[in-house]
Motif scaffolding. Structure first.
Motif, PDB file in Angstrom:
ATOM      1  N   PHE A  22      23.477  40.905  33.313  1.00 20.02           N
ATOM      2  CA  PHE A  22      24.828  40.484  32.956  1.00 20.02           C
ATOM      3  C   PHE A  22      25.766  40.731  34.122  1.00 20.02           C
TER       4      PHE A  22
ATOM      5  N   LYS B 147      29.983  36.222  32.109  1.00 16.20           N
ATOM      6  CA  LYS B 147      30.060  36.955  30.848  1.00 16.20           C
ATOM      7  C   LYS B 147      29.242  36.261  29.756  1.00 16.20           C
ATOM      8  N   ASN B 148      28.488  37.108  29.041  1.00 15.33           N
ATOM      9  CA  ASN B 148      27.696  36.662  27.892  1.00 15.33           C
ATOM     10  C   ASN B 148      26.622  35.628  28.243  1.00 15.33           C
TER      11      ASN B 148
ATOM     12  N   LYS C 171      22.916  35.057  30.531  1.00 11.59           N
ATOM     13  CA  LYS C 171      21.866  35.680  31.309  1.00 11.59           C
ATOM     14  C   LYS C 171      22.078  35.368  32.789  1.00 11.59           C
TER      15      LYS C 171
END
Length: 410
Positions: A52, A57-58, A60
């Motif tokens: 991360f 963000k959020n 892979k």
């Protein structure tokens, strides 16, 4: 409903109860996060760190994909033992291509003997440093770069600017790959982020995994330069334990991984970690430690000048400052007075005490009377616009002509 002091006083026990509950949640969150870091091993935490990114963000991270491409030669950057990485030879991107030594040149020059031609030029300039000195950036083609504008003013220019290079990398690349050639001038880009010289693994600086590469790190002990080799083999093999062990011994930014390990598992802990990093970056720094890091940068500047002098070349350093450094808001002025420690300002003060020939982009842009935002790519704050690169090239030509005049006088 009418509120009075009596009704507010009646609510007090409930407020205290809620506050205690929130405090308990915070304590438990931090306690679990810290405790788990002593139980779960580094293989899991470092893989999580790599998965991360602050800038993804959020999602892979593409870390493993990028590393595999890097070692297989499919990435724009290629592995180099001394500098960590260099521009991949023969890489094409739109209007430009890299020559055999990694210089960006117009795409129509592909396959031509650029170096031999350049070596015969009496007005040859090499550009070395980060992507900023090369004029890279969102939407930039070759015709937007300082090298292009220098060529247009009668100079043959080879641009070796490379992603996130620090001066130690620029120096080792020049020493090992370029010193045999005959430029009249070396233009070397520098930044106030001097901690990069003692950093091995680039994502430890700001958790940006778009360039998850490694390079040697350096420290000074007196006048003695100490070199720490990065765990490249461990990176290639996917050995997280080997990477962590080497970074702990030789990377000045390793503490950021340790902070991640201790305070990233749960939301409140992770929020606290981000607050600590923001305070660390913007409100506080160890003055003596920073000055030692600047001294390390100046060591490489001195080595640059000495080696260039042996080869009959002049060195012009260019200090690049970010939009954040140049824009002084009222809030930042308040912080400057009471809390904010301005690294960039201190860096400039220390540089001006040296004998090096340095141009400052803040001075170049300030002379135009235009706001700082005019010179940076929108939404970037680091890379310069085409107009700013043209101004830089103009200033460099003036400085080169001045150096020529001084040489004639002597």
């Amino acid at each position: 409903m009418d509120l009075n002091w009596k009704s507010l006083h009646a609510l007090l026990p409930n407020c205290i109860l809620v506050s205690k509950a929130l405090l308990a949640i915070i304590v438990v969150d931090i306690a679990i996060s810290v405790s788990a870091s002593f139980i779960i091993d580094d293989d899991w935490y470092f893989e999580r760190f790599l998965s991360f990114s602050k800038y993804e963000k959020n999602k892979k991270s593409r870390y493993h994909q990028i590393v595999n491409k890097f070692f297989s030669g499919e990435f724009p950057l290629a592995y180099d033992k001394e500098s960590g990485w260099v521009n991949q030879a023969g890489y094409k991107d739109g209007q430009w291509v890299t020559c055999s030594l990694g210089s960006r040149v117009p795409v129509e020059m592909r396959g031509k003997d650029i170096i031999s031609q350049a070596n015969q030029n009496d007005d040859l300039i090499f550009l070395l440093g980060s992507s900023v000195v090369g004029g890279h950036g969102t939407g930039h083609g070759y015709e937007d770069t300082p090298g292009y504008y220098l060529n247009g003013r009668g100079y043959k220019t080879l641009d070796f600017g490379t992603a996130v290079y620090s001066i130690d990398q620029s120096f080792t690349y020049y020493k090992n790959n370029l010193a045999e050639y005959k430029p009249k001038v070396l233009v070397v880009g520098i930044h106030h982020s001097v901690e990069a010289i003692s950093n091995m693994f680039i994502p430890l600086v700001n958790h940006d995994l778009s360039i998850p590469l490694m390079k040697p790190a350096y420290d000074l002990s007196g006048d003695q330069l100490i070199k720490h080799l990065p765990p490249v083999e461990a990176q290639h093999a996917g050995d997280n334990i080997g990477k962590v062990s080497a970074l702990e011994k030789g990377d000045s930014q390793y503490y950021k991984y340790m902070l991640y390990k201790r305070l990233s598992l749960l939301p409140i802990s992770d929020f606290l970690r981000n607050v600590i990093l923001r305070v660390d970056a913007n409100f506080y720094y160890d003055v003596d430690e920073y000055q030692d890091a600047v001294a390390l940068q100046q060591h490489f500047m001195k080595e640059f000048v000495a080696l260039a002098d042996e080869r009959g070349a002049e060195v012009i350093f260019v200090k690049f400052e970010t939009l954040y450094d140049m824009e002084v808001s009222p809030l930042k002025q308040l912080f400057n007075r009471y809390a904010y420690k301005n690294k960039n300002k201190r860096h400039t003060e220390l540089l001006k005490q040296t004998p090096f020939n340095i141009l400052y982009t803040s001075d170049i842009f300030a002379d135009t009377g235009k706001p700082a935002s005019h010179f940076f790519i929108e939404g970037d704050g680091l890379h310069l616009t085409s107009h700013a690169n043209d101004l830089l090239a103009k200033k460099l030509v003036e400085e080169v002509e001045r150096l020529k005049s001084v040489k004639r006088l002597h």
